[in-house]
Design an enzyme around this catalytic site. Structure first.
Site, short mmCIF file in Angstrom:
data_model
loop_
_atom_site.label_atom_id
_atom_site.label_comp_id
_atom_site.label_asym_id
_atom_site.label_seq_id
_atom_site.Cartn_x
_atom_site.Cartn_y
_atom_site.Cartn_z
N MET A 99 0.72 -1.31 -0.06
CA MET A 99 0.03 0.04 0.06
C MET A 99 0.82 1.29 0.20
O MET A 99 1.66 1.20 0.90
CB MET A 99 -0.70 0.11 1.04
CG MET A 99 -1.90 -1.18 1.16
SD MET A 99 -2.43 -1.34 2.97
CE MET A 99 -1.60 -2.56 3.64
N ILE A 157 1.80 -5.56 8.60
CA ILE A 157 3.13 -4.98 8.64
C ILE A 157 3.44 -3.52 8.30
O ILE A 157 3.06 -3.11 7.56
CB ILE A 157 3.91 -5.78 7.23
CG1 ILE A 157 3.77 -7.30 7.34
CG2 ILE A 157 5.44 -5.47 7.65
CD1 ILE A 157 4.41 -8.23 6.35
N GLY A 187 1.36 4.24 4.82
CA GLY A 187 2.44 3.38 3.86
C GLY A 187 2.73 1.87 4.42
O GLY A 187 3.10 1.91 5.71
N SER A 188 2.34 0.94 3.90
CA SER A 188 2.61 -0.31 4.74
C SER A 188 2.30 -1.92 3.64
O SER A 188 2.16 -1.20 2.36
CB SER A 188 1.57 -0.59 5.63
OG SER A 188 0.33 -0.10 5.36
N ARG A 189 2.05 -2.86 4.25
CA ARG A 189 2.01 -3.95 3.61
C ARG A 189 1.12 -5.19 4.35
O ARG A 189 1.25 -5.05 5.42
CB ARG A 189 3.35 -4.66 3.24
CG ARG A 189 3.33 -6.02 2.50
CD ARG A 189 4.90 -6.22 2.24
NE ARG A 189 5.23 -7.70 2.14
CZ ARG A 189 6.37 -8.09 2.27
NH1 ARG A 189 7.34 -7.70 1.94
NH2 ARG A 189 6.49 -9.37 2.13
#
Length: 220
Positions: A99, A157, A187-189
């Site tokens: 993301m 994450i 911002g991440s995953r």
């Protein structure tokens, strides 16, 4: 579309701060009119960028016991067979969705069922696409079991900018496919770990819509 609850206090505080920063330009240095306009334009653009980050769009959620729905908006950056060492301790198919700060960042349940496992891990803040972010970064691990007894593990994450992971579920909860279970800021995953005989319905670099895109189909 609504604004997610995680953004309410931040957006109000930011609006006040930008107002305080812009007001002196108008009242104390009126001779710099052009700079007033530039400062105001930059402030409005910045505020809108933060505002869109917390948007909570309505989604049409497909229903199916064997369907795995994308847990987030973003881009598929990993599809591979890998060893999952925290819970399953065997080989699984991993699908990872990255993301960017421009994506919707709420996290949705990929399947319906009972949350069999939950654990929060403090950790580092490597960039979300780093190979070790899945095991070294701050993260949560969740495992849901559907009514057929099939389990899916998914992991929020944190990234280099994402310094706060939120979750709204506990072990033992009944969760519904497509409904939100958490939020990751800036911002991440999310990684999803599936049985090896799952049918994968996405490709690398494909963009996903959380709660709508069918990323896989579980074995019956």
């Amino acid at each position: 579309m609504t604004i997610h609850k995680e953004g309410h206090s931040l957006l109000i505080s930011l609006l006040i701060i930008l107002g305080v920063l812009n007001a002196p330009l108008y009242y104390y240095i009126p001779q710099f009119g052009i700079w007033h306009g530039i400062a105001l334009t930059v402030s409005v653009i910045f505020y809108l960028l933060i505002l869109q980050f917390f948007r909570n769009p309505n989604r049409t959620i497909p229903q199916g016991e064997n369907l795995v729905i994308a847990p987030a908006d973003g881009k598929v950056v990993v599809i591979e067979e890998t060893e999952e060492n925290e819970y399953f301790k065997d080989k699984r198919i991993q699908i990872s969705i990255f993301m960017s700060p421009l994506n919707v960042h709420l996290s949705r349940n990929p399947i319906s069922g009972v949350l069999k496992y939950f654990k929060y891990h403090p950790g580092k803040f490597l960039v979300a696409w780093h190979p070790k972010s899945s095991t070294d970064n701050e993260r949560t691990t969740l495992v849901t079991e559907n009514s057929n007894g099939v389990q899916v593990l998914f992991r929020q994450i944190a990234g280099a900018l994402a310094r706060r992971i939120r979750w709204y579920v506990d072990e033992g909860d009944q969760v519904n496919q497509g409904e939100e279970f958490g939020f990751i800021k800036f911002g991440s995953r999310i990684d999803v770990f599936l049985p090896l005989d799952s049918k994968i319905n996405v490709t690398l670099e494909q963009k996903t819509r959380g709660g709508e895109t069918i990323i896989a189909e579980l074995p019956q």
